[in-house]
Every structure is written in structure tokens, then in C-alpha cells.
Design an enzyme around this catalytic site. Sequence first.
Site, short mmCIF file in Angstrom:
data_model
loop_
_atom_site.label_atom_id
_atom_site.label_comp_id
_atom_site.label_asym_id
_atom_site.label_seq_id
_atom_site.Cartn_x
_atom_site.Cartn_y
_atom_site.Cartn_z
CG LEU A 65 -8.29 -5.49 6.21
CD1 LEU A 65 -9.48 -4.74 6.79
CD2 LEU A 65 -7.15 -5.53 7.22
CG HIS A 234 1.33 -0.85 -5.41
ND1 HIS A 234 1.31 -0.84 -6.78
CD2 HIS A 234 0.42 -1.77 -5.03
CE1 HIS A 234 0.44 -1.73 -7.22
NE2 HIS A 234 -0.11 -2.31 -6.16
CG ASP A 307 0.44 -3.41 -1.32
OD1 ASP A 307 -0.62 -4.04 -1.10
OD2 ASP A 307 1.16 -3.62 -2.31
#
Lengths: 430, 329
Positions: A65, A234, A307
Site C-alpha cells: 500500500l 509468491h 502481490d
Amino acid sequence: MKDLIVKNGRIIDPANNFDAVGDILVRDGVVKQVGTTVSAGPGSEIIDARGKVVCPGFVDLHCHLRQPGYEAKETIATGTRAAAKGGFTTICCMPNTNPPLDNLPLVEFVKSLAEKEGAIRVLPIGCITRGRKGEELSDMAEMSGAGVIGFSDDGNYVKNARLMKCAMEYSQPLGLPIIEHCEDPDLAIDGQMNEGIIATRLGLCGIPNAAEEVAVARDILLAQLTGAHLHIAHLSTKGSVELLRWAKQRDIRVTGEVAPHHLTLTEERVLGYNTAAKVNPPLRTKTDIEALIDGLNDGTIDIIATDHAPHSLNDKLCEFGAAASGISGFETMLGSLMNLVATGKITLPLLIAKLTSGPGRLLGGRFGSLTPGATADITIFDPGAEWTVDSGKFISKGKNTPLQGETLKGKVILTVFGGAVVFTDDVKTP
Amino acid sequence: MIRSEQIEPCAAAEHSGAWARRHVLDIEDFSVPEIELVMQTTSAMKEILSRPLKKVPALRGKTVVTLFYEASTRTRGSFEMAAKHLSADVVNMTAQASSVTKGESLINTLNTIEAIGADIIIMRHPLSGAHYCAAPHVKANLVNAGDGWHAHPTQALLDLYTILNRKGRIAGLKVVIVGDVKHSRVAHSNIWCLTKMGANVVVCGPPTLLPEGLKTAQLLFPGIGVETNIEKAVKDADVVMELRLQKERMQSGLLPGLRDFIAGYQLDSKRLALTKPDSIVMHPGPVNEDVELAADVLHGGRSVVNDQVTNGVAVRMAILYLLAGSREQ
């Protein structure tokens, strides 16, 4: 608060193994009744979900963010609204901000910003090491008290194995996972994309699959040693999936996530020096994609996480080697993954499970279900709606998508957070 | 063949069929007819260079800017000479390497240079693909004078011209490229260009200095061979091209040391004897004498290293000439 009734949708709630057409009643922001026909009382708000899929609000275990520090890329206000548009109601933000979230006041700052300015629930992740430098442990216990949901130096691998072992030992009594960005920095040095003929062709330094796999292997063994919960961020390679499978067969406490782009895009996307396709870990090959999908199907991979990595225009409008890594992923997640459903690679309930009950379980079962009594986080999407990706219309400040101009099928039309509509597309709400 | 009398500004329009490109970013996307056109035009330029007055007005009134983010002696000098033979005004600009990743963006820099009045920008850049990033944003013609490990198209063209000049053909020749292939834009562009023109290319070097994926890339590079043993590689070669070895390769652990490289990959007279009796020896320069090439080989009768430099000017004249023509379309 008025009652909210979602009528005649196909309700898919993997946490409760529920998949049937029916209604949902939301009262006082809480799921009251699921499945059976609800008769509307006076003054209740009715949403017609005929032909649509109704499921728990999506949970994203991995996003950026950017606030504090990189507000030109994203803010909590824009990021949470972009996430709501993508069907998310709970998102976990990575601590690689500036300054990094490695102490209590910073975590409190992000939480208070999220409460004031966020559209949905934001759960911060704290750093493993102070300043993400890999030298000494951050204030893990203090941050745990403030509600972080795990620890990660995401973007950096904790290179020092002894320090990682200590972090795992330390995190264990806190009941929180270590979320590791598995990438050996020496093997990945100067790396710009997947190693192979495309990298050779473009004259770009390659990142071999082994850069990820040696890191995954080390951390699995440390998790075995310490008994801590390791969550691998990931995953991008076939070998990593095999290692994770091996670990799960031995009951090592390890979970794993995969990003939508690693399930759908290959390294060819980089041809022409397309910086929108520059991401870390890099886009790999068809073989890797197939293994990742197998991993989702056999339960090796628990979670799909975006992600979401927003960047400003100039971060990407430059030489490939100077460009930032990352894809703005909230708003294309569902559309890109629904293609896997359409082509029979995964089932729709499985996709939803990886976006709801999967991450929900990692968060202690607090989110990601429509269990009566749960807070009413609900996503409604049209599985057949076609739309064309136009990053200019993204809510996210990050317009960096390799899917620009592509037609996707599957679109979120309504997102309910805590019983309130936080995003609506084209559905009419009377 | 194009006769030299044609090399006047008004003749440029004649190429509109085979030459449609505004930029030279790469050799990968050149068609065989385009490469042949460059070769023919280069011959015409060589003729000009043989005249007592080595100057034609083709680029009169045009401004050529060389923008080098990396040090270069011969490429920059070669381009400058080429532009001057064509009567262009030449401005040399050197950019600080530090501004590559920080400060003014590449696109802004190029737009500024355009605003100053550049018609053709010749750029060298340490990052692969920099020209691809810039090209859509510039109105000037952009020529790649080397980018990262990726491409050095005019070098490949001058090498091709040099081979063609000596051998009369390309198809079927065995061309061996030896040394640090992985980090060499010269090698990369030569692989594209030579395989496109039908040569049998073999790359040879220590395993750490060979690029990934070449062996299985027969679709991209038909007939390419990969070899770590130089004796095997150069056997019956028509052309041996040694590449410059950078000192950094030893520091970063890719090579144990110079001695090892020399023992394994230097072209000396013994190894040269394994090639065809009429083989030629090439090097893009600058040569580390007695490293890539033994001194007697470098200065021997088979060496065409100086021809390469001379032909470089003619090839770059051809490229500038063709680009200036395309600009007027």
C-alpha cells in the site's frame, strides 16, 4: 442499519463447503442466514444476484500500500478502494514502506490511517528485521501486540540463516507466521527477468529458478528445525512447488502462496523491454505455470495473493534495468484468474477457496467465510462479464499492468464490507 | 550495386521500398534485403572514402548528436567521422553514468537534445534496451551504438561487411565467436546477423561466460553451436572472432584469472593452424593484446582487425545516409 439481502446468487463458501443457489441475510453487519430463501422485511436492502457468484469477501495476504513513504505510488485510501473494486475486503500490507514497519508506533500509525482513510480491513505485516536490513530482529513481540498478522522483510530475503532461525524461534510463541521472500540475493544479483533464452535475447541478466529454490529449501529446513510456521510468499517455480510438497508430506509447518501473474503470464511478456512485465520474482515459463496450477489443485499451494505492487508512471517509463519491479494487481486479479476456470485448469470453488478460506485459515479463521455470525464481508461477481483492461480507469495509483488492453472475463460487481457496500459496479441497488 | 554518383541527397527516395525504418535499434528485426541494402550502400561509401576529397553533401544541414553514457573511442570516432564525410554537423555529448538511474530521465534527456536541434541521435547506453524505451518518444532518428549486453547493430553490420569483403559470401561459412559471449553485445548482434545471412555460427567460451539457452534456440538461430573447447570450436573455421574480455569478469568470480582464460581461449598460432588455411581473424576492439589474441596473430596476415575499423566508417555512413533518406519520406 438496514437488513441487507442478497438474493438468488450462486453462493460459494469454501470454508463451509457450501455451493448452491440461494439468499444471504445480513443484519447489523453480520451474516445471519445463508442459503435458504430469505423473505424481505420492510425497509431491507435487496441485491439481486441472479446469475452471479456470491462468496466471502476476498482476502489478500500480500500487497503493497506504499504508505508511509511512497504516496506517489499508492496510499491506503487509494489502495483499499482499488482492492474493494477487485473484490477484496481484507488485505495484508507488506512493511517495505519508508520507514519500514519494524516497530510498534509505525504499525499503530498504519492501523489508524487504515481506520480513518481505508475502505476495507487492512492488516499490517511487520518486518522480520530492523529496517529490513537482515541484521537484527525487529520488535516482533511488540508488533504482535499491535495486531500484525505475520512478519516479512518482503523484497528482501533474510540472508543470514542463523538470524532466520532466531526469527522463527521468536515468532513461534507469538503464533504468527514468518512470511519469507525466498530469493538468494547472490544468485539473483543484477537479475532483471527469468534466466533463459529470452533474457539472452534481450541482453538482460537472468534470475535462475534456483535463486528461489535454494532459499525455499533452506527455510523449509529451518521451519522443520524450529517448528515455526513458515509461509512462502509468491512462489514462482516448479522446483519450489516440489519442495513445498515435500515439506507438507513431512508435516513441516509450511504454507505457500502464488500470485495471479505467476499463474497466467510467461517470460515472453518481457519481449520489447516491456517494463510492465518486470516483477520480482520474475515471470517464468509454461512449465512453471503448470506446476503452480498442479500445486493449487493438490493443496500444496494454500493461497492466491496478488502481490499488488503499484508504481508511478516514471518508475516504469524508463530503461528496463532502471524500472521498478511489480504489477498493480488488485483490479485485474479475478478477471485474469477466471481464465484458468474457463479453460478447466482449476474449478471455480477452488479459485474462491484460495482467495477466501485459504488465507482466512492463515489469519486464524477470522475472515474469509460466510459462517453465520461472521462479519458480513461479501463479494458478488459476474463470471461471464467481459471487460477490457484500461489502467487509466484503475482506482489504484499504480497503472502498471501487463494486461493493458486485454479482454478479461469475470468482473466484480459488488463488494460488501462489514455489511456496507464499499464498491459497486453496474448492479442496480434499489 | 549502388553507384557512387547516386549518393546525393535526392537519391535517398530510391530506397523507400527496402528501407522504411526510422531508427536502428537492433539487428534482430532487420530483414535480409535490408541487410543487403546496407551492404550495397556501404560499398558505395567505401568508394567515396577512396576519393581524394572524401566528402559528399548527403547530410548537409543535418545535425548528428552522439550521446554516450559509456566511454568509447572507436565507435564514437567512427560515427563522427562517418557523419562528417556526409557533411553533417556533429555534436558530441557525454552523459554521466550516474544520471542513468537518477535524476533526469532518458526520455527527457533525448527530448532536450532534440529541442537543441538534433536530427539524428547516436546513443550508447549501459542498460540493455534503453533505445527501445526511448524510441517511441523521440522524433529524431535514433541509432544504437551499443546497449548493455544486448546489441551493437552497426558493429555486426561492419563485421558482416568485412567478412563479405574477404570471403565473397556468408552462407555456409563457419564463424566462431570466442570469449565472453554472455556479456557481449557485439556477439549478440553478430549471432543474429550472421545466422540470418546463413553462416554456421559457433560460440565458444568458458561455461560462465556463455549465454543461457543458446543450445536449444535453433529456431531463433538456425545451426548455432555452443562449445567450451576452443580446439574443437575453431576446427575448419572460416572466421574466428575473439571478443574483448573485461577485467570485472575475474573480480566477480566468473573466471579464476587471466592465465586460465589465455590457456583456454586465446587464439594463438597453434590454434589458428586448426582453422581453414584462408581463415580470417577478427576482434571488435580494443584488443587486450596477448589475452584474446596472441600478438603475432593480431598483427599477422590473417588479421582483419584494421579492416573492421575502416569498414566501420563506411557502414556508419551507409546507416546515416539511409536514415536521412527515410526521414524525408
